[in-house]
Scaffold this active site. Structure first.
Site, PDB file in Angstrom:
ATOM      1  N   HIS A  23       5.543   7.380  -3.141  1.00 13.98           N
ATOM      2  CA  HIS A  23       4.912   8.191  -4.171  1.00 13.98           C
ATOM      3  C   HIS A  23       5.833   8.409  -5.363  1.00 13.98           C
ATOM      4  CE1 HIS A  23       2.621   9.259  -0.533  1.00 13.98           C
ATOM      5  NE2 HIS A  23       1.631   9.103  -1.360  1.00 13.98           N
ATOM      6  N   HIS A  44      -1.471   2.484  -3.708  1.00 15.35           N
ATOM      7  CA  HIS A  44      -0.812   1.793  -2.592  1.00 15.35           C
ATOM      8  C   HIS A  44      -1.528   0.499  -2.228  1.00 15.35           C
ATOM      9  CE1 HIS A  44       1.258   5.549  -2.272  1.00 15.35           C
ATOM     10  NE2 HIS A  44       0.189   6.195  -1.856  1.00 15.35           N
TER      11      HIS A  44
END
Ligand SMILES: Nc1ncnc2c1ncn2[C@@H]1O[C@H](COP(=O)(O)OP(=O)(O)O)[C@@H](O)[C@H]1O
Ligand SMILES: Nc1ncnc2c1ncn2[C@@H]1O[C@H](COP(=O)(O)OP(=O)(O)O)[C@@H](O)[C@H]1O
Ligand SMILES: [Mg+2]
Ligand SMILES: [Mg+2]
Ligand SMILES: [Mg+2]
Ligand SMILES: [Mg+2]
Lengths: 331, 230, 331, 230
Positions: A219, A57
């Site tokens: 995700h 991320h």
């Protein structure tokens, strides 16, 4: 086929953390055993701030370590929570005697490991408070279940809590302002293409040429909804409509907006979404008082964009504007 | 809670014997536990068990324990360094076990104190994991084991710690085996729905090995039956 | 198929510029007719700095407009030079009475239009100097032909000239320091995948699963060479080897390094290259005194990376470290 | 350079007539010019011509010219706002034309001054474009036109400006047509090598239309032959 610039995928996270710290030698330091990054000069006499979560991320979270933001960021494997032991060590490292606020994105594994680390750090007489970030309205499924996911609002929580801590606010106050952000900020995301795990050669899911994933997570999980592909203005509307019906904004309100690239969305694309967002909100009499446009909370090389909106008031504006000096955010 | 004085003692060196026996049992059963998780879960439990034991070895090497509490602390810290759901849950479970006994943590707990610690551990696992008994998780074998241990201790003041732990072990193994009859409602296995039927829950099996290792650590045999796992 | 977040591709550049300025209302202003961006508060009594070129390389150039860097950035269509008229208007806007340095990447169209604008601005008694950036060693083909292309060293030239101008240096001196950077900085690039034009659905070229494009440009042109795909360390070596043989560095030297993402390269990937670069140079006794790691000079969503190296001395280090406040670079 | 006094005058209003005639010619030939660039180039020249004329219209509307210099300035600024190679090169060429005549730029140039300005323009195009004559570019028709203009003016002091410009136009059209026999060595067409043979260079053709429009502006007819372009 998407290939990655990677050595042994097993070593990706520790190697990448090392690369980050080598690139910011005056700002950051690496604790290699527990895979967390701290400020080079630890802050004194302030509430500590620790955050972290799965990797993939970036720049979240390590890119936000520095003056006015995080003290410590701890990294799990790609899309996997750091362990409780890592979080414990990171929490201890963040403590400067006035307690530690843990900023946690709402995913089962992260919540579990941060809560446990918070409980155990009590053995060392460290006070902790958890601020849970759960801004993603696509996962707003009512009482039952794990609740909304945490996404790009994390940046606001980290910035605002960081400024409050730097000002000298106490543990309860830093946590309270963080929770106020978390309560009021909401995010909606869409993807034109999924990201690809380092070492894999296929993206995490495939999409038809005329569909997009609306309400996608960070995700690589598919969204509950698909929508028709359309132009930049139309895509902005798809994100904005559920946000506006959720947020209860009125004419004259001022918001902070994040137009967040999910990985491989290029600046021209994000600038078109930012433009459309300004026009749409402007038409509704809502002013974007502050904004960020760029890749801040990504999902590997996912091609997509999220919009985060948070109503601004004087206190939040002041804390947002306070100086910050980190690899990914500086002013 | 049971009075300390009225409960049979666990032998000196119990911490060391318990942890080293469990280490053997986990390493020996890791492949089978992994297979169970592969058949109804996401397959990582074997790796998680092995990682925990690798961490345990490192902890024992870095800072050799000298008391029950230190042995159990090495074990719980080892599990907290592991991913999945089992890592933090077993970690917190063993952390409660480490607290068994006197405040200072210098001596070995009594059997009753050990039972109380098991119960505290179960409560902690349920607080964090939000599982109910019957959800096909590690507590499905823990809960009847605690009940059996306490029942044995209460039934007869002459019962030895080892005898009580044998009762607990039998209950745990029976309950773990019986999880094959249930459907998972927590953990990764819950995503496969009824497909988890017919497969023993690996966490429940691992928990039965914990009870068995406590027994084998207490009776000095170091011998735990792994044959039923799979 | 790669889709883009775009409205009418014809409107991409003006809309994206508008989006950029709306996102930085306190820093930037748009001159819509000639498609250039200026500082919101024009600088006074300093040498003006203008740069620009084709779009698709963002944040270059408009992302570097602000205190301590550019006064004006002018944008052509994707990968096409702005017109002479645009550059002329931009050059005039950059003038604060002490002349204007034009920073130009070495491409035929850009050079032509900037030279012409410089010549014509003489009609208005504006003195101009061109600093040509030609750092790409992959196109070092000797006397004949257009010469080396300009790529990521442009960021260093813009930063260093910006600092010198802000310090009050005169036209000739600002140009001279820029030329010193251009003379000493060199870049090498590689791509794992080409970018895709907004509105197109195919990348600009295809590559086999085990090959990479070595010495790729930033306009989607194929490179002269192909090389075998390998891991992050190996890819770093492929870039570093020609750079080292070109640059004549010795043990004890200090360099500025840019590890530049070409579009969709994600941070973990860039951090691995940065790490390998630190190790390799460290082994050779060369210190990375300053560095940037991130997407600074891109080629739409090209998946690739470039490394730029420039020997550092006290003057260049001081100018690099001087304060800068722009959308894409702030310290 | 030719003495101003010894050269025939171009008519009053020449700037306006020249530019408006050229505008007609460019618009009329844009499709054909684009086709030529498509056959041996990258096909954008027609668009570039049209864009230039759109800019010209905007300039004339925004700031109506009142002198030869202002008419030519509107034209050169129009071309500088165009991409490709032709944009900046035609822009700088017309900029030199705008400078023809007296310093103050108030009056119409003489034929000789116009010829000198054409020559200055050619030099500028060559300075920026680095083309030699014969490289199949816009100067291939310009160079012989200038020579013909000057030759006519020098051969006979009685030659009118219109007569001399007719000579120039004939030379330009002939030379433009002859570029079909050559291979491009500059511009996008140079990338296609010998494939450019057989195709008239669109820039050379456009330049011949410039000379023809000067003639038609001078003789008041406003009529330029476009039939040979294609
Ligand atoms: N919420 C829960 N509460 C208690 N035990 C659980 C819970 N979720 C999973 N478990 C136990 O953990 C075991 C799986 O461990 P592991 O494979 O490490 O975790 P994961 O399910 O995250 O992959 C299961 O067999 C079950 O016994
Ligand atoms: N270097 C040069 N010098 C002079 N004229 C040139 C040069 N390059 C191209 N031209 C002229 O420009 C014309 C092409 O114009 P245009 O299509 O606008 O440019 P491009 O070749 O960049 O696409 C050619 O037909 C030729 O006459
Ligand atoms: Mg599992
Ligand atoms: Mg798992
Ligand atoms: Mg062309
Ligand atoms: Mg062209």
């Amino acid at each position: 086929m998407r290939r990655s610039i990677v050595n042994d995928p097993e070593d990706l996270v520790p190697e990448a953390l090392e690369g980050l710290v080598l690139s910011h030698p005056r700002l950051l330091e690496l604790e290699a055993e527990h895979r967390f990054i701290t400020r080079k000069e630890p802050a004194r006499d302030k509430v500590g701030l620790v955050s972290g979560g799965g990797s993939g991320h970036e720049p979240l979270h390590a890119g936000f370590v520095g003056t006015g933001m995080l003290d410590v960021a701890v990294a799990g494997a790609v899309f996997a929570s750091p362990t409780a032991l890592q979080v414990l060590a990171a929490t201890k490292a963040a403590d400067a005697g006035r307690g530690v606020v843990q900023i946690v994105k709402n995913y089962t594994g992260d919540v579990l490991n941060f809560r446990i680390a918070g409980e155990i750090s009590g053995d060392d007489a460290i006070d902790t408070e958890i601020v849970l970030v759960d801004d993603d309205i696509a996962t707003d499924s009512g009482e039952d279940g794990p609740g909304r996911r945490g996404t790009a609002a994390t940046v606001i929580v980290e910035k605002v809590c960081g400024a409050a801590a730097e000002e000298g606010a106490g543990l309860a106050d830093v946590a309270a302002i963080g929770r106020r952000v978390a309560t009021s900020a909401r995010t909606m995301s869409l993807a034109l293409a999924a990201g690809t795990h380092p070492g894999d050669d296929r993206p995490q899911f495939d999409l038809g040429d005329d569909e997009i994933e609306l309400g996608v997570g960070i995700h690589g999980e598919r969204a509950a909804k698909r929508a028709s592909f359309t132009d930049a203005n139309g895509l902005t509307d798809l994100l904005l409509e559920p946000l506006l019906s959720e947020l209860d904004l009125s004419r004259g309100d001022e918001v902070l907006a994040i137009v967040n690239g999910l990985g491989s969305t290029y600046p021209l694309e994000l600038q078109l979404v930012a433009r459309a967002l300004h026009h749409r909100l402007g038409d509704a009499g809502i002013e974007i008082g502050r904004s960020l446009v760029g890749p801040y909370v990504t999902s590997l090389d996912m091609h997509g964009v999220s919009i985060t909106l948070m109503p601004l008031d004087d206190e939040l504006r002041r804390l947002w504007d306070a100086p910050v000096r980190t690899p990914a955010l500086t002013w | 809670m049971t009075e300390q004085t009225s409960s049979p003692a666990l032998p000196a060196g119990f911490g060391r014997a318990f942890v080293l026996t469990l280490r053997e049992a986990f390493v020996g059963a890791a492949d089978d536990l992994g297979d169970l998780d592969r058949r109804a879960g996401d397959g990582d439990f074997g790796t998680n068990v092995r990682t925990a034991m690798k961490h345990l070895d490192a902890n024992l090497e870095a800072d050799p324990p000298t008391s029950y509490r230190e042995w159990l602390t090495a074990l719980y810290m080892a599990w907290l360094g592991v991913g999945g759901t089992s890592g933090p849950l077993f970690g917190m479970f063993f952390r409660d076990l480490a607290k068994a006994g006197d405040e200072a943590g210098r001596s070995v707990p009594t059997a009753a104190q050990f039972g109380d610690a098991l119960a505290a551990g179960q409560a902690t696992v349920q607080r964090y994991g939000e599982a109910k008994i019957g959800d096909k998780t590690m507590i499905d074998s823990l809960d009847p084991a605690i009940a059996a241990l306490r029942a044995a201790l209460e039934a007869d003041a002459e019962t030895s710690a080892v005898e009580a732990l044998f009762e607990a072990e039998d209950a745990a193994v029976a309950a773990a085996t019986a999880t094959a009859q249930t459907t998972a409602r927590r953990g990764r296995a819950s995503y496969v729905g009824d497909a988890s039927r017919g497969v023993i829950d690996p966490g429940a099996a691992a928990m039965a090995l914990v009870i068995g290792s406590a027994r084998a650590g207490a009776d000095g045999s170091g011998a735990v039956d792994l044959s039923w796992v799979a």
